[in-house]
Write a protein that holds these residues in place. Structure first.
Motif, short mmCIF file in Angstrom:
data_model
loop_
_atom_site.label_atom_id
_atom_site.label_comp_id
_atom_site.label_asym_id
_atom_site.label_seq_id
_atom_site.Cartn_x
_atom_site.Cartn_y
_atom_site.Cartn_z
N ASP A 1 -19.11 40.14 78.42
CA ASP A 1 -18.31 40.31 79.55
C ASP A 1 -18.14 41.69 79.97
O ASP A 1 -17.94 42.56 79.10
CB ASP A 1 -16.92 39.91 78.97
N ALA A 2 -18.35 42.09 81.15
CA ALA A 2 -18.63 43.38 81.64
C ALA A 2 -17.06 44.11 81.79
O ALA A 2 -17.19 45.32 81.87
CB ALA A 2 -18.94 43.41 83.15
N VAL A 3 -16.01 43.27 81.57
CA VAL A 3 -14.79 43.95 81.74
C VAL A 3 -14.20 44.24 80.26
O VAL A 3 -13.73 45.44 80.00
CB VAL A 3 -13.79 42.92 82.20
N THR A 4 -14.30 43.37 79.10
CA THR A 4 -13.80 43.56 78.02
C THR A 4 -15.01 43.92 76.91
O THR A 4 -14.62 44.52 75.81
CB THR A 4 -13.27 42.06 77.53
N GLY A 5 -16.14 43.69 77.38
CA GLY A 5 -17.23 44.11 76.12
C GLY A 5 -17.62 43.18 75.38
O GLY A 5 -18.37 43.64 74.67
N LYS A 254 -17.86 51.16 90.04
CA LYS A 254 -16.82 51.75 89.29
C LYS A 254 -17.35 52.38 87.95
O LYS A 254 -16.89 53.10 87.25
CB LYS A 254 -15.67 51.01 89.22
N TRP A 255 -18.26 51.30 87.62
CA TRP A 255 -18.87 51.67 86.16
C TRP A 255 -20.41 51.78 86.13
O TRP A 255 -21.07 51.29 87.10
CB TRP A 255 -18.39 50.37 85.36
N VAL A 256 -20.89 52.50 85.03
CA VAL A 256 -22.38 52.47 84.98
C VAL A 256 -22.43 52.20 83.19
O VAL A 256 -21.82 52.86 82.44
CB VAL A 256 -23.06 53.87 85.38
N VAL A 270 -20.36 51.85 78.40
CA VAL A 270 -20.06 51.57 79.72
C VAL A 270 -19.13 52.84 80.09
O VAL A 270 -18.34 53.10 79.39
CB VAL A 270 -19.34 50.30 79.95
N TRP A 271 -19.35 53.48 81.11
CA TRP A 271 -18.64 54.68 81.57
C TRP A 271 -18.09 54.46 82.82
O TRP A 271 -18.40 53.78 83.70
CB TRP A 271 -19.80 55.81 81.74
N ALA A 279 -15.82 54.07 78.61
CA ALA A 279 -14.91 53.14 78.65
C ALA A 279 -14.93 52.20 77.51
O ALA A 279 -13.79 52.09 76.69
CB ALA A 279 -14.96 52.20 79.96
N TYR A 280 -15.95 51.79 76.84
CA TYR A 280 -16.19 51.34 75.71
C TYR A 280 -17.58 51.37 75.15
O TYR A 280 -18.37 51.50 76.10
CB TYR A 280 -15.75 49.82 75.76
N SER A 281 -17.98 50.86 73.98
CA SER A 281 -19.19 50.94 73.56
C SER A 281 -19.57 49.61 72.97
O SER A 281 -18.76 48.93 72.54
CB SER A 281 -19.30 51.90 72.55
N LEU A 282 -20.76 49.07 73.00
CA LEU A 282 -21.05 47.97 72.31
C LEU A 282 -22.26 48.43 71.21
O LEU A 282 -23.36 49.14 71.59
CB LEU A 282 -21.85 47.00 73.24
N VAL A 283 -22.03 48.04 69.96
CA VAL A 283 -22.71 48.40 68.89
C VAL A 283 -23.38 47.32 68.25
O VAL A 283 -23.08 46.04 67.80
CB VAL A 283 -21.97 48.97 67.88
N ALA A 284 -24.73 47.24 68.33
CA ALA A 284 -25.67 46.31 67.80
C ALA A 284 -25.50 46.24 66.09
O ALA A 284 -25.46 47.16 65.54
CB ALA A 284 -27.07 46.26 68.37
#
Length: 300
Positions: A1-5, A254-256, A270-271, A279-284
Motif C-alpha cells: 500500500d503506497a500510503v501505509t507501506g 508528493k513521494w518518491v 519512500v521519501w 516517510a517510511y521504509s520497507l525491509v525485506a
C-alpha cells in the motif's frame, strides 16, 4: 500500500524463474512482470494479486527464438497494450495478444523500454548504447541514435529510459550520464553523473510536472535535479545501505520511492519529494536486488 507501506500480497514468479522487470499501468490496476531466465511476461491484478500469462500457448509472451527471450517489456499507461523486445525484434501487442507493431531491432541486446504517456511512441535502449523511438501509428522507427553518440559515452550501455509526462521529451540514462532528448532526437540537456558525485547511474524518475528528475545509482542517496538549471534541487536526509538501483515518483508528485542493489536489509524507502525526508521504509526478510519500482496513487 503506497500510503501505509503495508504489503497487500506477494506473487511468486512462475516456473521458479526470477522476476526481472516490472511495469505498472498508470491507473495502478495492472502490473506487467517479466522473468529473467525463461523470458516470460505475466499480468498481475493489483487489487487481488492474481496473475495471468500474457497471450501465447506457452503461457508467456513471444520468445522470438529459443536463444533470444524477452529482454525488456513495458505496459502502456492505459494498461491496454504491452511491448516486448528481444535481441532482434520488438513487438507491441494488445491485451488480446494481437500484434499492433513488429519492428526489427538489429545489432545488440535491448536493456530498457518505455511507452510515452500519450501512447504514441515506444522508446527502446540497448546494451550497445543505441536507443530508438518508434511511432506506433506509423509502425516505423522515427529516430535512431548515432554510433558517435554511443562512442562519446565511455560507459554507454543504456540502463534506463523514461518519458516526460507531456510525452515531448525523454530521459535516456547510461551509467555515466543522462541525456534529456526531444522526440525529434534533439539534445535538450546532458547531465554527467560524476558532476553530481555519482559514480554511475542506474535509473531515473520524472516528477509528474516534468520539471525535475530523481537520479538513482552510486552513491547511496538519490538526488533530485532541476531540469531547467541542471542543478541539485533536493538532497535526501537519509542514505540507503547500498547502491540505489530503482526509483519512481507517485502520480501526484508528493513521494518518491527508491530501492537498492543487494543491500544488507533489502530496503525500499519512500521519501517526501519536496524535502528529502524519509516517510517510511520497507525491509525485506532477506537481501534483495530491487530491479524496478512502480507507483500509483494507492500501490507501490
Amino acid at each position: 500500500d503506497a500510503v501505509t507501506g503495508n504489503v497487500r500480497w506477494t506473487v511468486d514468479s512462475p516456473y521458479d524463474d526470477q522476476w526481472d522487470e516490472l511495469s505498472l499501468s498508470r491507473d495502478g490496476k495492472t502490473l506487467l512482470a517479466t522473468g529473467l531466465l525463461y523470458g516470460g511476461a505475466w499480468f498481475v491484478n493489483t487489487a487481488s494479486g492474481s496473475e495471468s500469462s500474457a497471450p501465447g500457448e506457452t503461457g508467456r509472451a513471444p520468445r522470438f527464438t529459443e536463444s533470444s527471450p524477452v529482454e525488456t517489456a513495458c505496459i502502456s499507461f492505459d494498461g491496454q497494450s504491452f511491448a516486448v523486445a528481444g535481441r532482434n525484434v520488438v513487438q507491441v501487442l494488445d491485451r488480446g495478444g494481437d500484434t499492433k507493431l513488429s519492428l526489427e531491432l538489429p545489432y545488440g541486446t535491448p536493456t530498457s523500454s518505455a511507452f510515452s504517456p500519450d501512447g504514441k511512441y515506444l522508446a527502446v535502449g540497448k546494451y550497445s548504447g543505441e536507443w530508438r523511438i518508434a511511432d506506433i501509428a506509423k509502425k516505423a522507427w522515427v529516430f535512431t541514435s548515432t554510433e558517435a553518440e554511443a562512442e562519446a559515452d565511455e560507459r554507454g550501455s543504456i540502463v534506463s529510459i523514461r518519458w516526460a509526462p507531456d510525452s515531448r521529451s525523454l530521459a535516456v540514462t547510461s551509467e555515466s550520464l543522462t541525456r534529456i532528448m526531444a522526440v525529434s532526437g534533439k539534445l535538450i540537456r546532458e547531465i554527467p553523473h560524476l558532476h553530481h558525485g555519482f559514480q554511475y547511474g542506474q535509473s531515473v524518475a520524472y516528477s509528474p510536472d516534468g520539471k525535475s528528475i530523481y537520479l538513482a545509482g552510486e552513491p547511496t542517496e538519490p538526488l533530485r535535479l532541476d531540469l531547467a538549471s541542471g542543478q541539485i534541487a533536493t538532497t535526501p536526509i537519509q542514505r540507503h545501505d547500498a547502491t540505489i538501483s530503482a526509483a519512481a515518483f507517485s502520480p501526484d508528485g508528493k513521494w518518491v520511492a527508491t530501492g537498492v542493489e543487494w543491500g544488507r536489509s533489502g530496503e525500499v524507502i519512500v521519501w517526501d519529494a519536496a524535502t528529502g525526508s524519509p516517510a517510511y521504509s520497507l525491509v525485506a526478510p532477506m537481501r534483495m536486488n530491487t530491479r524496478a519500482i512502480g507507483m500509483s496513487d494507492t500501490h507501490l
